[in-house]
Design a protein around this motif. Structure first.
Motif, short mmCIF file in Angstrom:
data_model
loop_
_atom_site.label_atom_id
_atom_site.label_comp_id
_atom_site.label_asym_id
_atom_site.label_seq_id
_atom_site.Cartn_x
_atom_site.Cartn_y
_atom_site.Cartn_z
N VAL A 53 0.81 -1.23 0.00
CA VAL A 53 0.00 0.00 0.00
C VAL A 53 0.84 1.28 0.00
N LYS A 54 1.97 1.27 0.71
CA LYS A 54 2.73 2.53 0.84
C LYS A 54 3.31 3.01 -0.50
N GLN A 55 3.42 2.11 -1.46
CA GLN A 55 3.88 2.53 -2.78
C GLN A 55 2.87 3.43 -3.49
N PHE A 56 1.66 3.50 -2.95
CA PHE A 56 0.59 4.27 -3.61
C PHE A 56 0.37 5.65 -2.98
N ALA A 57 1.31 6.05 -2.12
CA ALA A 57 1.13 7.30 -1.37
C ALA A 57 0.85 8.49 -2.29
N ASP A 58 1.45 8.53 -3.47
CA ASP A 58 1.24 9.69 -4.36
C ASP A 58 0.07 9.51 -5.31
N LYS A 59 -0.53 8.34 -5.29
CA LYS A 59 -1.59 8.06 -6.27
C LYS A 59 -2.98 8.09 -5.67
N ILE A 60 -3.05 8.33 -4.35
CA ILE A 60 -4.35 8.27 -3.66
C ILE A 60 -4.53 9.52 -2.80
N ASP A 61 -5.67 10.20 -2.95
CA ASP A 61 -5.93 11.40 -2.15
C ASP A 61 -6.53 11.03 -0.80
N VAL A 62 -7.42 10.05 -0.76
CA VAL A 62 -8.03 9.63 0.51
C VAL A 62 -8.17 8.11 0.50
N MET A 63 -7.70 7.49 1.59
CA MET A 63 -7.84 6.05 1.75
C MET A 63 -9.02 5.78 2.68
N ILE A 64 -9.96 4.98 2.20
CA ILE A 64 -11.11 4.61 3.05
C ILE A 64 -10.83 3.21 3.60
N ILE A 65 -10.75 3.14 4.92
CA ILE A 65 -10.31 1.91 5.57
C ILE A 65 -11.55 1.11 5.99
N CYS A 66 -11.71 -0.05 5.39
CA CYS A 66 -12.93 -0.84 5.59
C CYS A 66 -12.61 -2.10 6.40
N GLY A 67 -12.17 -1.89 7.63
CA GLY A 67 -11.84 -3.02 8.51
C GLY A 67 -12.77 -3.03 9.70
N GLY A 68 -12.62 -4.06 10.53
CA GLY A 68 -13.46 -4.18 11.72
C GLY A 68 -12.92 -3.35 12.87
N SER A 69 -13.84 -2.90 13.75
CA SER A 69 -13.43 -2.03 14.86
C SER A 69 -12.71 -2.81 15.95
N ALA A 70 -13.01 -4.10 16.10
CA ALA A 70 -12.47 -4.84 17.23
C ALA A 70 -10.95 -4.94 17.16
N SER A 71 -10.42 -5.43 16.03
CA SER A 71 -8.97 -5.60 16.00
C SER A 71 -8.29 -4.90 14.82
N ASP A 72 -9.02 -4.71 13.68
CA ASP A 72 -8.38 -4.13 12.49
C ASP A 72 -8.07 -2.63 12.65
N LEU A 73 -9.11 -1.83 12.87
CA LEU A 73 -8.95 -0.38 12.78
C LEU A 73 -7.98 0.20 13.81
N PRO A 74 -7.96 -0.28 15.06
CA PRO A 74 -7.01 0.30 16.02
C PRO A 74 -5.56 0.21 15.53
N GLU A 75 -5.25 -0.78 14.70
CA GLU A 75 -3.91 -0.90 14.11
C GLU A 75 -3.84 -0.15 12.78
N MET A 76 -4.81 -0.42 11.92
CA MET A 76 -4.74 0.05 10.53
C MET A 76 -4.79 1.57 10.40
N THR A 77 -5.72 2.22 11.11
CA THR A 77 -5.92 3.65 10.86
C THR A 77 -4.69 4.47 11.23
N PRO A 78 -4.09 4.28 12.42
CA PRO A 78 -2.87 5.05 12.69
C PRO A 78 -1.75 4.70 11.71
N MET A 79 -1.62 3.43 11.37
CA MET A 79 -0.56 3.02 10.44
C MET A 79 -0.73 3.71 9.08
N LEU A 80 -1.95 3.69 8.54
CA LEU A 80 -2.18 4.28 7.22
C LEU A 80 -2.19 5.81 7.26
#
Lengths: 325, 325
Positions: A53-80
């Motif tokens: 995903v990080k290779q796309f930093a210049d190709k994407i204006d907004v990333m919509i993160i479609c993960g679960g709240s229990a375990s995905d998002l607490p990791e994914m959102t700060p990382m992305l």
């Protein structure tokens, strides 16, 4: 604006479709933790490995993160948020302050803009609560959910041994709803606000009475509710319960006047044929706002409370005043 | 924040009462074009002459202008915006662009912040329209008003010779409302959306048939509607029609999905015992936002479309996320 979708389940598919309804949005790519070659998209959109995903930093204006709240998002959102402007639909209420702080740190340090907890609850229902609390300070509000499928409760039933498939509907109690609509401000217990209807396909030879008992006594999920369990065939499940409808209402009832003699009841309600598609539609409007905020240098973590409504709309301010004010 | 009230009719009285429900607001003074000695306020608040208002420039944080849209506000709001942060409830839709430009010029030149067209329509209903249009781009929305008293229509009847008093209720057509609620998107004429109920006290000896004819044929006000006229006694008028209830709903119905197969219906509705008191409550929340924007140096004319919801609330952002998100 170029949108990325991170996570391709029901919500990700909803975002894929919602982008087609917004001429100012285009889909730059879908990122999956599965092998991209095995993922078939609804519209033929390209799929990439989440690892890249990080290779796309210049190709994407907004990333919509479609993960679960229990375990995905607490990791994914700060990382992305360290590489992208991001949106999520984090809905674990108790952990919002912690999640907000983590995302805010990652986004602010790297000059990105993030918006968390978007959708309809949290999301549009939160907006109803903040507006109505602000304009009717002397009052009480109620949130009802349903009639609609709770995916979390359906999953909980599926984990019971002997269950092949299950669908759980959350249903508001009509009597409670109509009392609140009539301007009463009752104290309502959990049981008095919602009931839970479960449709279950049992494995052949399973002990149905035991399954029913295990559902009805499950703490947090069902024990505090009047729960009904109906066993059906897999055929009936597919025919009658394949959709994901939902809805609900926020109602605030308040008083004004020299002696509080005037009552006001305000209601915001949703009837949705598809919970994930509607949620996805909200996320696209939020992506528009996040993109605009970032281009104005307004970085860090936001919620819908921080977004002026005009920033969600594709119309310009003069057109908005003319057509929608 | 120190609030001034400019104009002391029904709305001004509502603002006077609403200030008591908001601990962060205090009433600095009421300004009237009448002789202050003749004006008796509901709460004993001080009344000053409108002619002296500019002397209060340092004593008032936000002036709430409670005048009529037809002739008062187009003059008053730009004039007062040169000395104060101001709010009005200007509701002549066709003239909003012109009014916005005039107020913006006066406020921006003098470092003030103004918010026009606040209340419930325009106001909360406009917010419902902008949010719902933004999140459901493929759809159609409807605004219904009532059941409630239209003061403009009541005044129009009172101007007919032979009429002592009159009250006009705007009533949505139930059938149209339920079709829209069910997700239909019909084309509705003016007549198909609302009816008008008129209660009239005639002077003794007046020609009631002529009065009824004059009401029903009045262009713009009644000719395009199914109108009923009921003659009542002054006693009954006072007993049954002394309040100013109102309400209505904004409903947007839209579609999503691969083949537009999913329908979503979203409704925002109000049932108000007192139209002016509820409107006044909205204005106080707006005053809070205007005061904050001005202290951040954000000057010129705004509408609710430009205000982040958090700015309307007395709670701080962390508390808002914890309690209302």
């Amino acid at each position: 604006m170029r949108i990325g979708i991170y996570g391709y389940g029901n919500l990700g598919r909803g975002v894929e479709l919602a982008i087609r309804q917004n001429p100012d949005a285009e889909l730059a790519g879908i990122f999956s933790r599965r092998d991209p070659a095995t993922v078939k998209t609804l519209t033929g959109a390209p799929v990439y490995s989440a690892a890249d995903v990080k290779q796309f930093a210049d190709k994407i204006d907004v990333m919509i993160i479609c993960g679960g709240s229990a375990s995905d998002l607490p990791e994914m959102t700060p990382m992305l948020a360290a590489s992208f402007n991001v949106i999520d639909s984090f809905d674990t209420h108790a952990r919002i302050p912690e999640h907000f702080a983590n995302v805010d740190r990652a986004a602010a340090e790297t000059g990105h803009t993030a918006l968390i907890s978007a959708g309809w609850d949290p999301g549009l229902f939160s907006l109803a609560r903040i507006y109505l609390n602000s304009v009717l300070p002397d009052g009480k509000d109620y949130t009802f959910w349903g009639r609609g499928v709770s995916q979390g409760h359906s999953d909980a039933i599926r984990r019971i041994p002997g269950v092949r498939d299950a669908r759980q509907y959350t249903v508001p109690v009509e009597d409670a709803l109509s009392r609140v609509r009539d301007g009463e401000t009752p104290e309502l217990t959990t049981r008095q606000k919602h009931t839970r209807e479960c449709y279950v396909v049992a494995e052949e030879g399973a002990d149905k009475a035991l399954i029913e008992k295990q559902i009805k006594e499950m703490p947090n999920y069902f024990a505090d509710y009047d729960t009904t369990v109906t066993f059906i065939s897999m055929d009936e499940m597919k025919r009658n319960h394949s959709e994901l409808p939902h809805g609900g209402q926020v109602i605030r009832s308040g008083r004004t006047g020299l002696d509080n003699e005037h009552r006001h009841v305000v209601e915001f309600s949703l009837k949705l044929d598809s919970n994930p598609e509607f949620t996805a539609s909200v996320l696209i409007a939020c992506a528009r706002a996040v993109n605009r905020l970032n281009s104005r240098g307004d970085c860090g973590c936001k919620t819908l409370f921080d977004i002026a409504p005009a920033d969600l709309s594709p119309m310009d301010p003069a057109e908005l005043r003319k057509k929608l004010l």
